[in-house]
Enzyme design. Structure first.
Site, mmCIF file in Angstrom:
data_model
loop_
_atom_site.group_PDB
_atom_site.id
_atom_site.type_symbol
_atom_site.label_atom_id
_atom_site.label_comp_id
_atom_site.label_asym_id
_atom_site.label_seq_id
_atom_site.Cartn_x
_atom_site.Cartn_y
_atom_site.Cartn_z
ATOM 1 N N HIS A 17 0.657 -0.988 0.373
ATOM 2 C CA HIS A 17 0.172 0.088 -0.159
ATOM 3 C C HIS A 17 1.106 1.261 0.107
ATOM 4 O O HIS A 17 0.303 2.408 -0.180
ATOM 5 C CB HIS A 17 -0.759 -0.186 1.591
ATOM 6 C CG HIS A 17 -1.896 -1.233 1.169
ATOM 7 N ND1 HIS A 17 -1.153 -1.931 2.197
ATOM 8 C CD2 HIS A 17 -2.436 -1.797 0.524
ATOM 9 C CE1 HIS A 17 -1.928 -3.678 2.131
ATOM 10 N NE2 HIS A 17 -2.484 -2.998 1.300
ATOM 11 N N GLY A 34 -7.367 11.644 8.411
ATOM 12 C CA GLY A 34 -8.371 11.072 7.323
ATOM 13 C C GLY A 34 -8.020 11.025 5.630
ATOM 14 O O GLY A 34 -8.172 9.660 4.545
ATOM 15 N N ARG A 38 -6.472 16.223 2.007
ATOM 16 C CA ARG A 38 -6.249 16.753 3.064
ATOM 17 C C ARG A 38 -4.472 16.835 3.196
ATOM 18 O O ARG A 38 -4.132 18.021 4.174
ATOM 19 C CB ARG A 38 -6.941 16.772 4.587
ATOM 20 C CG ARG A 38 -6.944 17.378 5.926
ATOM 21 C CD ARG A 38 -7.665 18.818 5.548
ATOM 22 N NE ARG A 38 -9.545 18.311 5.945
ATOM 23 C CZ ARG A 38 -10.220 19.773 5.707
ATOM 24 N NH1 ARG A 38 -9.762 20.542 5.782
ATOM 25 N NH2 ARG A 38 -11.109 19.485 6.580
ATOM 26 N N ARG A 57 -3.620 3.607 -4.882
ATOM 27 C CA ARG A 57 -4.773 4.064 -4.601
ATOM 28 C C ARG A 57 -5.189 5.773 -3.552
ATOM 29 O O ARG A 57 -6.224 5.985 -3.236
ATOM 30 C CB ARG A 57 -5.480 3.093 -2.669
ATOM 31 C CG ARG A 57 -5.733 1.514 -3.293
ATOM 32 C CD ARG A 57 -5.410 0.945 -1.866
ATOM 33 N NE ARG A 57 -5.844 -0.882 -2.653
ATOM 34 C CZ ARG A 57 -6.685 -1.455 -2.437
ATOM 35 N NH1 ARG A 57 -8.134 -1.125 -1.793
ATOM 36 N NH2 ARG A 57 -6.573 -2.391 -2.288
ATOM 37 N N ARG A 101 -2.490 11.361 14.463
ATOM 38 C CA ARG A 101 -4.522 11.460 13.848
ATOM 39 C C ARG A 101 -4.744 12.727 13.643
ATOM 40 O O ARG A 101 -4.574 13.686 14.806
ATOM 41 C CB ARG A 101 -4.615 9.991 14.030
ATOM 42 C CG ARG A 101 -6.429 11.275 13.217
ATOM 43 C CD ARG A 101 -7.322 9.391 13.206
ATOM 44 N NE ARG A 101 -8.299 9.697 14.050
ATOM 45 C CZ ARG A 101 -9.336 9.997 12.651
ATOM 46 N NH1 ARG A 101 -8.702 10.118 11.504
ATOM 47 N NH2 ARG A 101 -10.433 10.596 12.987
ATOM 48 N N ILE A 102 -5.032 13.635 12.718
ATOM 49 C CA ILE A 102 -5.654 14.701 12.905
ATOM 50 C C ILE A 102 -7.206 14.486 12.354
ATOM 51 O O ILE A 102 -6.808 14.528 10.890
ATOM 52 C CB ILE A 102 -4.910 16.309 12.490
ATOM 53 C CG1 ILE A 102 -4.194 15.631 11.336
ATOM 54 C CG2 ILE A 102 -3.912 16.287 13.359
ATOM 55 C CD1 ILE A 102 -3.877 16.749 10.683
ATOM 56 N N GLY A 103 -8.173 14.528 13.186
ATOM 57 C CA GLY A 103 -9.471 14.425 11.945
ATOM 58 C C GLY A 103 -10.463 14.987 12.623
ATOM 59 O O GLY A 103 -11.116 16.297 13.562
ATOM 60 N N SER A 104 -11.571 14.024 12.211
ATOM 61 C CA SER A 104 -12.646 15.173 13.332
ATOM 62 C C SER A 104 -14.257 14.598 13.482
ATOM 63 O O SER A 104 -13.621 12.731 13.547
ATOM 64 C CB SER A 104 -13.880 15.808 11.637
ATOM 65 O OG SER A 104 -14.330 14.609 10.706
ATOM 66 N N GLU A 194 -15.716 8.839 16.184
ATOM 67 C CA GLU A 194 -14.846 8.752 15.986
ATOM 68 C C GLU A 194 -14.511 7.528 14.649
ATOM 69 O O GLU A 194 -15.469 6.723 15.835
ATOM 70 C CB GLU A 194 -13.058 9.782 15.377
ATOM 71 C CG GLU A 194 -12.418 9.642 16.278
ATOM 72 C CD GLU A 194 -11.965 8.574 15.976
ATOM 73 O OE1 GLU A 194 -11.620 7.659 16.758
ATOM 74 O OE2 GLU A 194 -10.588 8.606 15.315
ATOM 75 N N MET A 195 -13.688 6.879 14.157
ATOM 76 C CA MET A 195 -13.771 5.831 13.643
ATOM 77 C C MET A 195 -12.227 4.892 13.548
ATOM 78 O O MET A 195 -12.249 4.002 12.772
ATOM 79 C CB MET A 195 -14.446 5.634 12.451
ATOM 80 C CG MET A 195 -16.198 6.317 12.311
ATOM 81 S SD MET A 195 -16.916 5.906 10.947
ATOM 82 C CE MET A 195 -17.121 4.264 10.974
ATOM 83 N N ASP A 219 -19.394 17.748 14.553
ATOM 84 C CA ASP A 219 -20.961 17.456 14.038
ATOM 85 C C ASP A 219 -21.492 17.577 15.480
ATOM 86 O O ASP A 219 -20.814 16.966 16.153
ATOM 87 C CB ASP A 219 -21.259 16.891 13.261
ATOM 88 C CG ASP A 219 -21.449 15.710 12.750
ATOM 89 O OD1 ASP A 219 -20.404 15.272 12.693
ATOM 90 O OD2 ASP A 219 -21.911 14.320 13.640
ATOM 91 N N ARG A 232 -15.375 24.037 8.070
ATOM 92 C CA ARG A 232 -14.481 23.426 9.301
ATOM 93 C C ARG A 232 -13.108 24.020 8.802
ATOM 94 O O ARG A 232 -11.723 23.229 9.668
ATOM 95 C CB ARG A 232 -15.437 22.547 7.957
ATOM 96 C CG ARG A 232 -15.960 21.882 9.177
ATOM 97 C CD ARG A 232 -16.482 19.549 8.597
ATOM 98 N NE ARG A 232 -16.555 19.979 7.507
ATOM 99 C CZ ARG A 232 -17.696 19.950 6.769
ATOM 100 N NH1 ARG A 232 -18.109 19.844 7.168
ATOM 101 N NH2 ARG A 232 -17.197 19.868 5.438
HETATM 102 N N1 HPA Z 1 -19.934 9.512 13.274
HETATM 103 C C1 HPA Z 1 -18.889 8.900 13.707
HETATM 104 N N2 HPA Z 1 -17.133 9.268 12.694
HETATM 105 C C2 HPA Z 1 -17.173 10.657 12.654
HETATM 106 C C3 HPA Z 1 -18.887 11.418 12.977
HETATM 107 C C4 HPA Z 1 -20.089 10.518 13.229
HETATM 108 O O1 HPA Z 1 -20.881 11.253 13.653
HETATM 109 N N3 HPA Z 1 -18.376 13.098 12.767
HETATM 110 C C5 HPA Z 1 -16.866 12.584 12.139
HETATM 111 N N4 HPA Z 1 -16.077 11.411 12.336
#
Ligand code: HPA
Length: 247
Positions: A17, A34, A38, A57, A101-104, A194-195, A219, A232
């Site tokens: 990868h 992610g 970005r 990928r 990691r820098i995410g939302s 987050e995930m 959110d 954002r």
């Molecule tokens: N769920 C999972 N991951 C996320 C969410 C969410 O609502 N918002 C930003 N990342």
């Protein structure tokens, strides 16, 4: 190309990868948003002399310098399966020492507003990732405390208010029972969802590496607030500056 599962001592690089065939191209510290676009944006707008090292990928990765210091930035994709692949290859085969990691995230707590910045101390998950990967039964994985403390100091120096605490690393974005988040929040003390962090922290733990995660609230599951892409971007900038200054 050697199998990445091979027990041979020589490194199986390039990996399936990441198309980098030698050490020294990817920096000791990798920032991981992610979204690979970005990563491209950060490289093009914040790094000096960025050089792209991966396009497999479309998971774009770059190395450049920030204030004279070598640093890499690469996308992780969404979910634990995806960040698990990239973080493992970076740590195990490219000798990367720390991944930030820098995410939302989505807020579970009414005390978090959109655009707030959250430094993750630990991640709870219902996921079988740790069990399947390393036969680890724990459902909580920790960020590296010393790295987090340094990040908190940088945030303070930059005047950026951060929240700290546990988050939920979810296996699922679209749940049949939306309200299930309330039980998870209350039983496991999770501020947001987050995930990815649980898998990242698990690999850092088993491979003896460092990992942290800084999140912007995009959110709120409590209030239903959502963010605009322009705002954002602004909030993301605050988080990214902390990560870059840290590195
Ligand atoms: N769920 C999972 N991951 C996320 C969410 C969410 O609502 N918002 C930003 N990342």
């Amino acid at each position: 190309m050697k199998s990445p599962h091979s027990q041979e001592k020589t490194l199986p690089i390039p990996t399936p990868h990441i198309e980098v065939d030698r050490l020294g191209i990817i920096a000791d510290t990798v920032l991981m948003p992610g979204d690979p676009l970005r990563a491209k944006y950060i490289a093009e707008n914040y790094l000096e002399n960025p050089v792209q090292f991966n396009s497999v990928r479309n998971m774009l990765g770059y190395t450049g310098t920030y204030k004279g210091k070598k640093i890499s930035v690469m996308g992780s994709g969404m979910g634990m399966a995806s960040i698990g692949i990239y973080s493992h290859e970076l740590y195990a085969f490219y000798d990367v020492k720390r991944i930030i990691r820098i995410g939302s995230c989505g807020a579970y707590s009414k005390d978090l507003n959109v655009y707030d910045v959250l430094l993750v101390d630990s991640a709870w998950s219902e996921s079988s990732f740790a069990k399947a990967q390393g036969d680890i039964d724990d459902d909580v994985m920790l960020a590296t405390p010393a790295l987090n403390d340094e990040i908190a100091k940088v945030a303070e120096r930059l005047g950026t208010k951060i929240h700290r605490g546990r988050i939920h690393s979810s296996d699922v974005f679209y749940r049949k029972n939306f309200k299930a988040f309330e039980t998870i929040r209350d039983e496991h003390d999770c501020l947001a969802v987050e995930m990815e962090s649980f898998a990242l922290f698990e690999y850092a733990k088993v491979l003896g590496k460092e990992a942290s995660c800084i999140l912007t609230v995009s959110d709120s599951l409590v209030s239903g607030q959502v963010t605009t892409s322009e705002e954002r971007q602004k909030a993301f900038t605050k988080m990214m500056e902390i990560a870059l200054e840290m590195a």
